[in-house]
Design an enzyme around this catalytic site. Structure first.
Site, PDB file in Angstrom:
ATOM      1  CE  LYS A 114     -45.519  -0.370  71.303  1.00  0.00           C
ATOM      2  NZ  LYS A 114     -44.856   0.502  70.344  1.00  0.00           N
ATOM      3  CE  LYS A 194     -53.762   4.206  72.542  1.00  0.00           C
ATOM      4  NZ  LYS A 194     -52.357   4.386  72.205  1.00  0.00           N
ATOM      5  CE  LYS A 197     -52.045   1.349  63.459  1.00  0.00           C
ATOM      6  NZ  LYS A 197     -50.666   1.759  63.230  1.00  0.00           N
TER       7      LYS A 197
END
Ligand code: AMP
Ligand code: TRP
Length: 326
Positions: A114, A194, A197
């Site tokens: 991130k 993966k 979202k």
């Protein structure tokens, strides 16, 4: 031995998908029958570590709570609340933060992933410490999560151990509970990544809110591998293997049995059956979601926060004494 406790949390950052359902939420529900206490949290403070809109956060928090009730978190058996309504989480995070090494925090892969996207900030850096506090403020023994959280759980155990050694035995070292099949569901558009979202492609994931048509379309468009054999082999056939895991979880049937049945017939028939299984498995979730009443959700969350605050405050009284601030 006292009561055995489970804790877990989920960020209200987007619509829940089958990855988090299979990897974590199904266990949240199942563990209600296996542990003395189950405590679940919508971790809204964690959701603030990436850029967001306040009105959006408000809406998503509520939707997330509603979806957790829809999948089967039972407010009569589990404590369910919003993290931000229990300030003791943040207080303990500060104390644990004084025990957390910079090197170890810098090695957290979620932080590294991130970090460049959101330009580093203290919240992202401290994210796993707050997560440890979530778990330890309830002295949880077990934490049901997907495979991607194992590093954060390791840090949690390290911090608990460090606290116990320095200030006296206070926290159990919590174990990670992941499902045997489905601890890492992959993207439908790229089976080497993966399911997430934050993937820009909505076709990469099946949402718990998706209707039968959307589910079928997404499964049929899922990237499969060359050839036409249905085999369970993550190296050679990641796309097919991913669908096999979903198929197995949603039918409760073992993978070898499914491989046997669908090995001939090609990908078309196989995908049709996988789609049907997911549609059927999610139907009750969607129904429960639609049937829930907003006022009821709000009431459950307010009640949960009250109980959670009392419990967390009891823990913090001892913690404060141990660290020398009473
Ligand atoms: P998230 O959806 O990232 O907020 O994660 C919520 C929970 O679901 C965490 O326990 C994750 O480890 C788990 N989870 C998220 N994505 C997946 C996935 N693709 N496969 C398995 N578990 C997942
Ligand atoms: N980091 C978790 C995730 O991304 C969410 C989370 C926050 C959590 N606090 C937690 C999970 C405590 C388990 C226990 O999914």
């Amino acid at each position: 031995m006292g009561p055995r406790r489970v804790f877990s949390g989920i960020q209200p950052t987007g619509d829940f998908h089958v990855g988090s359902y299979v990897g974590a939420l199904r266990n949240w529900v199942a563990l209600q029958d296996q542990f003395d206490e189950t405590i679940y949290c919508v971790v809204d403070l964690h959701a603030m570590t990436v850029p967001y809109d306040p009105a959006d956060l408000r809406a998503r928090r509520h939707e997330s709570a509603r979806m957790l009730l829809a999948v089967g978190v039972d407010p009569d058996r589990s404590l369910l609340y919003y993290q931000s309504e229990v300030p003791q989480h943040v207080e303990l995070a500060w104390i644990l933060g004084t025990l957390a090494g910079l090197g170890q925090l810098e090695r957290m892969t979620q932080f590294k992933e991130k970090a460049d996207r959101a330009k580093q900030n203290l919240g992202i850096f401290a994210y796993p410490v707050l997560q440890a506090a979530d778990i330890l403020v309830h002295k949880a023994h077990a934490v049901p999560v997907g495979d991607d959280q194992s590093q954060h759980l390791e840090l949690t155990r390290d911090l608990a151990h460090r606290f116990n050694s320095r200030f006296g035995e206070e926290f159990p070292l919590p174990e990670t509970i992941t499902p045997e099949i489905g601890s890492r569901i992959m993207s439908l558009t790229d089976p080497t990544a993966k399911m997430s979202k934050s993937d820009p492609s909505p076709r990469s994931r099946i949402l718990l809110k998706d209707g039968p048509d959307e589910i079928s379309k997404k499964v049929k468009a899922a990237v499969t591998d060359t050839g036409s054999d249905v085999v369970y082999d993550w190296e050679a056939k990641p796309g097919v293997s991913n669908l096999l895991e979903l198929f197995s979880v949603f039918t409760g049937r073992p993978i070898p049995e499914l491989v046997d049945e669908y090995s001939v017939g090609g990908y078309g028939v196989f995908k049709g059956a996988v789609a049907d299984a997911i549609v059927e498995g999610l139907a009750p979730v969607r129904e429960a979601y639609d049937a829930l009443d907003d006022a009821e959700v709000t009431e459950v969350m307010a009640r949960g926060a009250g109980t959670a605050r009392d419990r967390a405050e009891t823990s913090m009284k001892t913690v404060r004494e141990r660290v020398g601030i009473v």
